[in-house]
Design an enzyme around this catalytic site. Structure first.
Site, PDB file in Angstrom:
ATOM      1  N   CYS A   1       2.335  -0.424 -13.456  1.00  0.00           N
ATOM      2  CA  CYS A   1       2.164   0.911 -14.034  1.00  0.00           C
ATOM      3  C   CYS A   1       2.990   1.078 -15.301  1.00  0.00           C
ATOM      4  O   CYS A   1       2.679   1.902 -16.146  1.00  0.00           O
ATOM      5  CB  CYS A   1       2.564   1.967 -13.016  1.00  0.00           C
ATOM      6  SG  CYS A   1       4.267   1.754 -12.453  1.00  0.00           S
TER       7      CYS A   1
ATOM      8  N   ASN B   1      -0.951  -3.172  -6.623  1.00  0.00           N
ATOM      9  CA  ASN B   1      -0.436  -4.039  -7.697  1.00  0.00           C
ATOM     10  C   ASN B   1       0.886  -4.721  -7.354  1.00  0.00           C
ATOM     11  O   ASN B   1       1.078  -5.896  -7.630  1.00  0.00           O
ATOM     12  CB  ASN B   1      -0.359  -3.274  -9.015  1.00  0.00           C
ATOM     13  CG  ASN B   1       0.610  -2.127  -8.971  1.00  0.00           C
ATOM     14  OD1 ASN B   1       0.714  -1.432  -7.955  1.00  0.00           O
ATOM     15  ND2 ASN B   1       1.333  -1.908 -10.031  1.00  0.00           N
TER      16      ASN B   1
ATOM     17  N   GLU C   1       3.764   9.024  -7.916  1.00  0.00           N
ATOM     18  CA  GLU C   1       4.010   8.086  -9.015  1.00  0.00           C
ATOM     19  C   GLU C   1       2.643   7.582  -9.455  1.00  0.00           C
ATOM     20  O   GLU C   1       1.971   6.858  -8.706  1.00  0.00           O
ATOM     21  CB  GLU C   1       4.934   6.962  -8.554  1.00  0.00           C
ATOM     22  CG  GLU C   1       6.317   7.509  -8.205  1.00  0.00           C
ATOM     23  CD  GLU C   1       7.330   6.471  -7.752  1.00  0.00           C
ATOM     24  OE1 GLU C   1       6.926   5.393  -7.295  1.00  0.00           O
ATOM     25  OE2 GLU C   1       8.526   6.757  -7.859  1.00  0.00           O
TER      26      GLU C   1
ATOM     27  N   GLU D   1      11.615   9.605  -7.853  1.00  0.00           N
ATOM     28  CA  GLU D   1      12.177   8.857  -6.726  1.00  0.00           C
ATOM     29  C   GLU D   1      13.292   7.988  -7.275  1.00  0.00           C
ATOM     30  O   GLU D   1      13.570   7.999  -8.462  1.00  0.00           O
ATOM     31  CB  GLU D   1      11.077   8.053  -6.023  1.00  0.00           C
ATOM     32  CG  GLU D   1      10.041   8.982  -5.386  1.00  0.00           C
ATOM     33  CD  GLU D   1       8.935   8.271  -4.617  1.00  0.00           C
ATOM     34  OE1 GLU D   1       9.115   7.103  -4.227  1.00  0.00           O
ATOM     35  OE2 GLU D   1       7.880   8.893  -4.425  1.00  0.00           O
TER      36      GLU D   1
HETATM   37  P1  NAD Z   1      -5.585   4.121  -6.107  1.00  0.00           P
HETATM   38  O1  NAD Z   1      -5.221   5.484  -6.519  1.00  0.00           O
HETATM   39  O2  NAD Z   1      -7.013   3.722  -6.185  1.00  0.00           O
HETATM   40  O3  NAD Z   1      -5.148   3.834  -4.608  1.00  0.00           O
HETATM   41  C1  NAD Z   1      -3.824   3.960  -4.176  1.00  0.00           C
HETATM   42  C2  NAD Z   1      -3.805   4.216  -2.682  1.00  0.00           C
HETATM   43  O4  NAD Z   1      -4.377   5.487  -2.414  1.00  0.00           O
HETATM   44  C3  NAD Z   1      -4.588   3.217  -1.856  1.00  0.00           C
HETATM   45  O5  NAD Z   1      -3.874   2.953  -0.665  1.00  0.00           O
HETATM   46  C4  NAD Z   1      -5.879   3.958  -1.572  1.00  0.00           C
HETATM   47  O6  NAD Z   1      -6.540   3.533  -0.411  1.00  0.00           O
HETATM   48  C5  NAD Z   1      -5.364   5.369  -1.420  1.00  0.00           C
HETATM   49  N1  NAD Z   1      -6.343   6.424  -1.654  1.00  0.00           N
HETATM   50  C6  NAD Z   1      -7.356   6.424  -2.545  1.00  0.00           C
HETATM   51  N2  NAD Z   1      -8.018   7.599  -2.490  1.00  0.00           N
HETATM   52  C7  NAD Z   1      -7.402   8.358  -1.560  1.00  0.00           C
HETATM   53  C8  NAD Z   1      -7.624   9.667  -1.039  1.00  0.00           C
HETATM   54  N3  NAD Z   1      -8.607  10.446  -1.503  1.00  0.00           N
HETATM   55  N4  NAD Z   1      -6.794  10.127  -0.085  1.00  0.00           N
HETATM   56  C9  NAD Z   1      -5.777   9.363   0.368  1.00  0.00           C
HETATM   57  N5  NAD Z   1      -5.540   8.112  -0.056  1.00  0.00           N
HETATM   58  C10 NAD Z   1      -6.331   7.617  -1.028  1.00  0.00           C
HETATM   59  O7  NAD Z   1      -4.663   3.162  -6.979  1.00  0.00           O
HETATM   60  P2  NAD Z   1      -4.733   1.582  -7.072  1.00  0.00           P
HETATM   61  O8  NAD Z   1      -5.992   1.228  -7.793  1.00  0.00           O
HETATM   62  O9  NAD Z   1      -4.459   1.019  -5.734  1.00  0.00           O
HETATM   63  O10 NAD Z   1      -3.458   1.257  -8.007  1.00  0.00           O
HETATM   64  C11 NAD Z   1      -3.498   1.227  -9.403  1.00  0.00           C
HETATM   65  C12 NAD Z   1      -3.036   2.558  -9.973  1.00  0.00           C
HETATM   66  O11 NAD Z   1      -1.750   2.872  -9.474  1.00  0.00           O
HETATM   67  C13 NAD Z   1      -2.893   2.551 -11.478  1.00  0.00           C
HETATM   68  O12 NAD Z   1      -3.371   3.768 -11.981  1.00  0.00           O
HETATM   69  C14 NAD Z   1      -1.392   2.466 -11.695  1.00  0.00           C
HETATM   70  O13 NAD Z   1      -0.921   2.978 -12.913  1.00  0.00           O
HETATM   71  C15 NAD Z   1      -0.893   3.266 -10.535  1.00  0.00           C
HETATM   72  N6  NAD Z   1       0.499   2.906 -10.214  1.00  0.00           N
HETATM   73  C16 NAD Z   1       1.504   3.779 -10.550  1.00  0.00           C
HETATM   74  C17 NAD Z   1       2.835   3.443 -10.289  1.00  0.00           C
HETATM   75  C18 NAD Z   1       3.984   4.345 -10.645  1.00  0.00           C
HETATM   76  O14 NAD Z   1       5.095   4.094 -10.190  1.00  0.00           O
HETATM   77  N7  NAD Z   1       3.793   5.387 -11.431  1.00  0.00           N
HETATM   78  C19 NAD Z   1       3.118   2.235  -9.678  1.00  0.00           C
HETATM   79  C20 NAD Z   1       2.064   1.365  -9.364  1.00  0.00           C
HETATM   80  C21 NAD Z   1       0.745   1.719  -9.632  1.00  0.00           C
HETATM   81  O1  6OD Z   2      10.700  -0.698  -9.623  1.00  0.00           O
HETATM   82  C1  6OD Z   2      10.309   0.262  -8.946  1.00  0.00           C
HETATM   83  O2  6OD Z   2      11.039   0.848  -8.143  1.00  0.00           O
HETATM   84  C2  6OD Z   2       8.943   0.749  -9.106  1.00  0.00           C
HETATM   85  N1  6OD Z   2       8.626   1.860  -8.413  1.00  0.00           N
HETATM   86  C3  6OD Z   2       8.087   0.086  -9.899  1.00  0.00           C
HETATM   87  C4  6OD Z   2       6.762   0.477 -10.126  1.00  0.00           C
HETATM   88  C5  6OD Z   2       5.920  -0.337 -10.774  1.00  0.00           C
HETATM   89  C6  6OD Z   2       4.558   0.019 -11.003  1.00  0.00           C
HETATM   90  O3  6OD Z   2       3.622  -0.734 -10.960  1.00  0.00           O
END
Ligand code: NAD
Ligand code: 6OD
Length: 496
Positions: A299, A166, A265, A477
């Site tokens: 997120c 994202n 995260e 973090e």
């Molecule tokens: P995802 O979990 O599908 O994938 C994230 C990463 O993990 C990718 O690089 C993927 O290839 C890898 N991955 C997937 N399965 C794996 C496994 N079994 N072992 C190792 N690596 C693996 O997430 P996404 O669809 O790319 O991103 C969207 C999600 O991320 C949403 O749920 C969003 O809320 C979350 N997100 C959270 C934050 C935060 O800071 N809390 C920030 C951004 C996105």
């Molecule tokens: O601003 C940041 O440092 C951070 N980790 C943002 C995360 C956004 C989630 O999509």
């Protein structure tokens, strides 16, 4: 720089994106296509790292822990990270193009948020690592001479940085920068959807003279692919992961046998609370941003908006009006909102649009797919959507959707607002809109989240703790929290 397959500038035109392993760019084995969410065209092919390539990257990273990198002083290491930031800025346009090609996000966002934050992450952690103090405890001893204890911070070892799609560059550098600042070596794995800005970063690392093996890049998928090989590798000491909560759970299980240090995260189902005493226009503009920024794919986005009853109808109407006015379009069209990341993700988000109707919700605006009459119809565009009238136990109110949609519901008392906001298995972020100072502090403190904003959203100071509670993450973090995660503290006791 323009690819025949792409309507837009793209720094890797006609190339297969390589992995970076031990200072060598590697194109071997399997590859997979990188598809534009703007028009469905293939913009590049990407080298997929299999288990043996991941192993080579880990061995190179291990070896680099004993090489010239280990002998750099902290100021020297931080100077190198500042050069990374400078080089990102010199190649700014390429980074912006790369991020846009993969995600379709608007030029305005990529050039004002994603790429500047990538450079800022390297500078911020160079400064923080340089300014880190060491504890010292003086103690008494029976002979009266005493002893001094002081802490040294060592690297943890080889760190896997696994990023989502994202905010690809912002989030990969958010972890890679502090990991390097603390002297670790890194294996970065961007999302399979967004390999390009990470591929440019690998070039930058080479250009500024980061020693071979210190920063490695492996592209690929998660399960039964690159990600799994990385998180199960016995010589990876720590995993810094951002992504879905379910993926975090799977990684935790995979990493358990080799007892790795984890920072997660994860997902969110964030609430915004709008009190009747809020500055209406500021709350409206902030809520529009918090719901629809990056096509709802942040997120921290608000998917649940609770509004105090006296202003509820007016707020819903204004929010829907603002959503209708959002211009949805391609990255270079001056649009407010680009596409979702992929057709597959759009199918998921559209299934929630349908579910909202089935669960008894009223679609106040949006709910479908825009039609352009050109190649954008092959992309992953979707309408910004506002829903009302769902019960609190509806799946659309409880599950993370990760698209440009919110459910808006009224509340009558502050206690009710707090209860509704906290009634979720997630706990990442909240926004509170009020002009009452006492209420602002009181309500913000009661939010069961890692980050609460009052009268703003996504306002970031990189020194502050960032992360979530409940299903939204493990650990924090940001600032000193990142330095702590990426360091192994060691006490040295000196008898005087
Ligand atoms: P995802 O979990 O599908 O994938 C994230 C990463 O993990 C990718 O690089 C993927 O290839 C890898 N991955 C997937 N399965 C794996 C496994 N079994 N072992 C190792 N690596 C693996 O997430 P996404 O669809 O790319 O991103 C969207 C999600 O991320 C949403 O749920 C969003 O809320 C979350 N997100 C959270 C934050 C935060 O800071 N809390 C920030 C951004 C996105
Ligand atoms: O601003 C940041 O440092 C951070 N980790 C943002 C995360 C956004 C989630 O999509």
């Amino acid at each position: 720089m323009r690819s025949p397959a792409s309507a837009f500038p793209y720094p890797f035109a006609d190339q297969q994106l390589p992995c970076l392993i031990g200072g060598e760019f590697v194109r071997e084995g399997r590859s997979f296509p990188n598809v534009s969410p703007v028009n469905g065209r293939i913009i590049a092919t990407v080298t997929e790292a299999d288990a043996s390539m991941v192993d080579r990257a880990v061995q190179a990273a291990r070896a680099a822990l004993r090489g010239p990198w280990a002998r750099l002083t902290t100021p020297e290491r931080c100077a190198l990270l500042r050069k990374v930031a400078e080089r990102i800025e010199q190649r700014f346009d390429e980074f912006v193009s790369a991020e846009i090609a993969d995600t379709g996000k608007t030029f305005a966002q990529a050039s004002s948020l994603d790429i500047p934050r990538g450079a800022a992450n390297f500078r911020a952690y160079a400064d923080l690592a340089l300014g880190r103090a060491s504890e010292c405890f003086e103690m008494g001893t029976p002979d009266g001479r005493g002893a001094l204890n002081y802490t040294v911070h060592k690297p943890v070892g080889v760190v896997a940085v696994i990023a989502p799609w994202n905010l690809p560059f912002l989030l990969l550098t958010w972890k890679a920068a502090p990991a390097l600042a603390c002297g670790n070596t890194v294996i970065a794995k961007p999302s399979e959807e967004t390999p390009s800005s990470a591929a440019l970063l690998a070039e930058v690392m080479q250009e500024v003279g980061v020693p071979p093996g210190v920063f490695n890049l492996v592209h690929g998928f998660g399960p039964e692919s690159t990600g799994e090989a990385l998180v199960t590798h016995p010589d990876v000491s720590a995993i810094a992961f951002t992504g879905e909560s379910a993926t975090g759970s799977a990684i935790m299980a995979s990493a358990a046998p080799t007892v790795k240090r984890l920072s997660f995260e994860l997902g969110g189902k964030n609430a915004s609370l709008v009190f009747a005493d809020a500055d209406f226009e500021a709350a409206l503009a902030g809520t529009v941003r918090s719901v629809f920024a990056n096509c709802g794919q942040v997120c921290l986005c608000s998917e649940r908006v609770y509004v105090e009853r006296p202003i509820f109808e007016r707020f819903v109407e204004a929010l829907a009006g603002a959503a209708r006015r959002l211009r949805v379009g391609g990255p270079y069209e001056g649009a407010d909102m680009g596409p979702l990341i992929s057709r597959a993700h759009r199918d998921k988000v559209l299934s929630y649009y349908r579910l909202a109707r089935e669960e008894g919700g009223e679609i106040v605006c949006g709910g479908g797919v825009p039609r352009f009459g050109d190649e954008r119809d092959e992309g992953a565009f979707i309408e910004p959507t506002v829903v009302r009238g769902l019960p609190e136990d509806a799946r659309c109110v409880r599950e993370e959707i990760f698209g440009p949609i919110c459910h808006v519901a009224p509340f009558d008392t502050e206690e009710e607002a707090v209860r509704l906001a906290n009634d979720t298995r997630y706990g990442l972020a909240a926004a509170v809109w009020t002009s009452n100072l006492q209420r602002a502090h009181r309500v913000a403190r009661q939010m069961e989240v890692g980050i609460a904003w009052v009268n703003d959203w996504f306002l970031r100071d990189l020194r502050t703790p960032f992360g979530g509670v409940k299903l939204s993450g493990v650990g924090r973090e940001g600032g000193a929290y990142s330095l702590a995660f990426f360091s192994e503290p060691m006490n040295i006791c000196v008898k005087l």
